[in-house]
Motif scaffolding. Sequence first.
Motif, mmCIF file in Angstrom:
data_model
loop_
_atom_site.group_PDB
_atom_site.id
_atom_site.type_symbol
_atom_site.label_atom_id
_atom_site.label_comp_id
_atom_site.label_asym_id
_atom_site.label_seq_id
_atom_site.Cartn_x
_atom_site.Cartn_y
_atom_site.Cartn_z
ATOM 1 N N GLU A 1 5.396 -12.504 2.914
ATOM 2 C CA GLU A 1 3.767 -12.952 2.928
ATOM 3 C C GLU A 1 3.376 -12.500 1.665
ATOM 4 O O GLU A 1 2.157 -13.483 1.236
ATOM 5 N N ILE A 2 3.834 -11.323 0.645
ATOM 6 C CA ILE A 2 3.013 -11.467 -0.670
ATOM 7 C C ILE A 2 3.332 -12.370 -1.420
ATOM 8 O O ILE A 2 2.370 -12.739 -2.060
ATOM 9 N N LEU B 1 -4.511 -8.100 0.479
ATOM 10 C CA LEU B 1 -4.811 -7.141 1.528
ATOM 11 C C LEU B 1 -6.109 -7.547 2.754
ATOM 12 O O LEU B 1 -6.220 -6.613 3.412
ATOM 13 N N GLU B 2 -6.553 -8.617 2.185
ATOM 14 C CA GLU B 2 -7.848 -8.767 2.809
ATOM 15 C C GLU B 2 -7.654 -9.185 4.349
ATOM 16 O O GLU B 2 -8.641 -9.193 4.993
ATOM 17 N N SER C 1 -10.813 -4.789 9.113
ATOM 18 C CA SER C 1 -11.397 -3.680 8.717
ATOM 19 C C SER C 1 -11.645 -3.857 7.113
ATOM 20 O O SER C 1 -12.179 -3.054 6.387
ATOM 21 N N ALA C 2 -10.903 -4.873 6.435
ATOM 22 C CA ALA C 2 -10.876 -4.995 5.013
ATOM 23 C C ALA C 2 -11.717 -5.800 4.169
ATOM 24 O O ALA C 2 -12.154 -6.894 4.739
ATOM 25 N N VAL C 3 -12.490 -5.584 3.201
ATOM 26 C CA VAL C 3 -13.503 -6.179 2.517
ATOM 27 C C VAL C 3 -13.398 -6.096 1.024
ATOM 28 O O VAL C 3 -13.124 -4.994 0.499
ATOM 29 N N SER D 1 7.845 -5.401 -2.720
ATOM 30 C CA SER D 1 8.878 -5.672 -1.569
ATOM 31 C C SER D 1 7.909 -5.445 -0.267
ATOM 32 O O SER D 1 8.096 -6.466 0.703
ATOM 33 N N SER D 2 7.034 -4.654 -0.144
ATOM 34 C CA SER D 2 6.401 -4.435 0.951
ATOM 35 C C SER D 2 5.373 -3.278 0.767
ATOM 36 O O SER D 2 4.959 -2.569 -0.099
ATOM 37 N N ILE D 3 3.931 -3.493 1.692
ATOM 38 C CA ILE D 3 2.982 -2.731 1.554
ATOM 39 C C ILE D 3 2.586 -2.340 2.824
ATOM 40 O O ILE D 3 2.561 -2.977 3.824
#
Length: 747
Positions: free
Chosen positions: A57-58, A71-72, A76-78, A132-134
């Motif tokens: 996905e990244i 990450l948006e 709840s992310a802005v 690789s991941s978040i």
Amino acid sequence: MKKYLFAVAMLCSTIAYAQKAIAPDSIKTVDLKEIVVSSTRATTKTPMTFNEIKQEEIEENNTGKDLPYLLEMTPSAVTTSDAGAGVGYTGIRIRGSDPARVNVTLNGIPYNDPESQQVFWVNLPDFASSVSSIQVQRGLGTSTNGAGAFGASVNIETKGLNRNSYATLDNSIGSFNTRKHTAMFGTGLIADKFAFDGRLSQITSDGYVDRATTDLKSYFLSGGYYGQKSLVKFNIFSGHETTYQAWYGVPESRMDHDVDEMNAYVARNFIGSADSLNLLNSGRTYNQYTYDNEIDDYDQTHYQLISAFDLSETITLNVSAFLIHGEGYFEQYKTDRDLADYGLNDITIGTETITSTDLIQRRWLNNNFYGTTFSLDYLPNNGFKFTLGGAWNQYNGDHFGKVIWAQYASNGTIRHPYYFNNSLKKDFNIFGKAIYNLSDQLSLFGDLQYRTVDYTMEGDDNDAQTIDQSHNYNFFNPKFGVKLQLNDQSSAYASVAIGSKEPVRNDFTDNVSTATPKAEKMTDLEIGYNRKTTKYTFNANLFWMDYKDQLVVTGELNDVGSSLRTNVDKSYRAGIELQLGYQLADKLKLNTNVSFSQNKIDGYNETIYNYGIGWDEYNADVISYGKTDIAFSPNVVAGGNLEYSPINGLNLRWIHKYVGEQFLDNTSTDSRKLDAYYVSDAIATYTLTGNSFKSISLKFAVYNLFNQMYSANGYTWGYRGGGEEIRENFYYPQAGTNFMIGLNIKL
């Protein structure tokens, strides 16, 4: 530096001892992800709220925008961008919590700037290409290293072992002359023991806002030893950014194209003729700064020494040491500055005395942030896991200013120093967390953390004020939870956590009241339900975040674009977050999320300065409000995408984001807010595979498909004088329809 070298020496001793302790006939290779980042990450057994973004996905979304834009789509992310195009100075708020409340770790190592607690993604250009991941945990989350997580924590893991050699070229170009060039390589596993990886990147952009140019360069190098039961890895990565300043924003009158109000703004703020023409002749992309070198120039280099060991069948150890060195300045052209403010003498020529001058100043930062992290995992059986972890780090930073040119130099010389101060911050935390399975269906979770912070500032700030002060904080942060596996497809969880957080540097240096800023405390209650079938996944989460002495932004900025904050006695955030992933058809998939929340202060007092009818007074008026909304906390945030793969190799995605209205301050005043906005993007990717190459991908992205004119950030300030009240609102406009096209070749 001596303490850093001592820490490295201790680490090397640990490695040497552990290597001797490992049996030569062991057969298990250590998994970097499992050992290095697991101590600060949630798992499927953890009763916490989190999302994980995988490497695929990244890579799909990485076209050159800064990491917050990857990450948006989490709930709840802005996201925000000073230059308006997602490159340069960007940020992310989660559950209304600003970046200073979002804890970020890189391979378990703290990244937040220790003084401001901000996350400056601009210092890590194209870092996503090495990730690789978040994992994003919302709320307090599990215990982590570094600045306290008061809205979320972002745990980033860089790429681990790739057993096969590879090379990748990734290039993108697009609107505003934006370009991204990336080259990556890896040796694969050499002699079944060693591997080396590298990356070189450059990202440039003219920006959407006038003159908001960006020139970013970075590299990432990694070398590792992979034993049967041990791993030792060294990472060095660096970023250099040169950005033209765009942190002042655009006045409301310019955004509204209101000529009369623009002229009134010019008059009451004593703006000169050249600057007023710049304002009147610009559009919504107006930038106050016109000096050709009004730039921010900063270099940051990270050194990470990471080790992981299987000490026995039930015990694993991870010990890391790190150093982050940062150095740079921002340059400003200033007019009519008092000589005395720069330690310069007045100049007398005949009968005339010159007391002020035009000049160019550079304000510098030079800092080292270093320390160690560790974790010891004990897993005697599948029903119990215990982790003992923690970190010690120290920050030593110099702040100083130089005058590099002046119309009237007085007694100054080139690079004349006019202020200097030093900050020393020590941070230590230790935590123990355990998961115990009472049965196949029921798990209990406990997490106890102790954290101590010592912070000392000495010297004079840029306004010639002495800032000598010292502060000490001791925090105990307990967390408890329970998770119930209802059946093969469904589970539920509940947790309660208590967290504490110290004020940041600006809370002390820009504090206009006589009261010392207080540490914040928060109790976080999370209740969730998860269901996963072959057709869909559904997650629901209720949260209640109850604050004591929360530091909320006032709406104003200081002279370097940082938000001013004040304590409020009682406040809370409460809401529900819903996520749905649904396989609509064999080649059609829907992913969507929506958050509904209330973010309130139980009584807010606003301080506004009153200069009197004749502009000859200086009083602080206090305006009391009842229950109000916390600034920059929208009640509704929604996102999602529709993904369609009609043929092999072709992927089409339609992405949506809606953000409800946000207030610029804590007064819930309609005249001081950001309007709600909806933005839609479309991305098409076509990938070919072959014998002579691994893959070739062509990507075309259209952002803001329907050309919405919106602002994602802003600020406000006001005063009273001459018998009236003046309020000034400023906004950061985001780009209309724009595009990127990219070509990725993997060998």
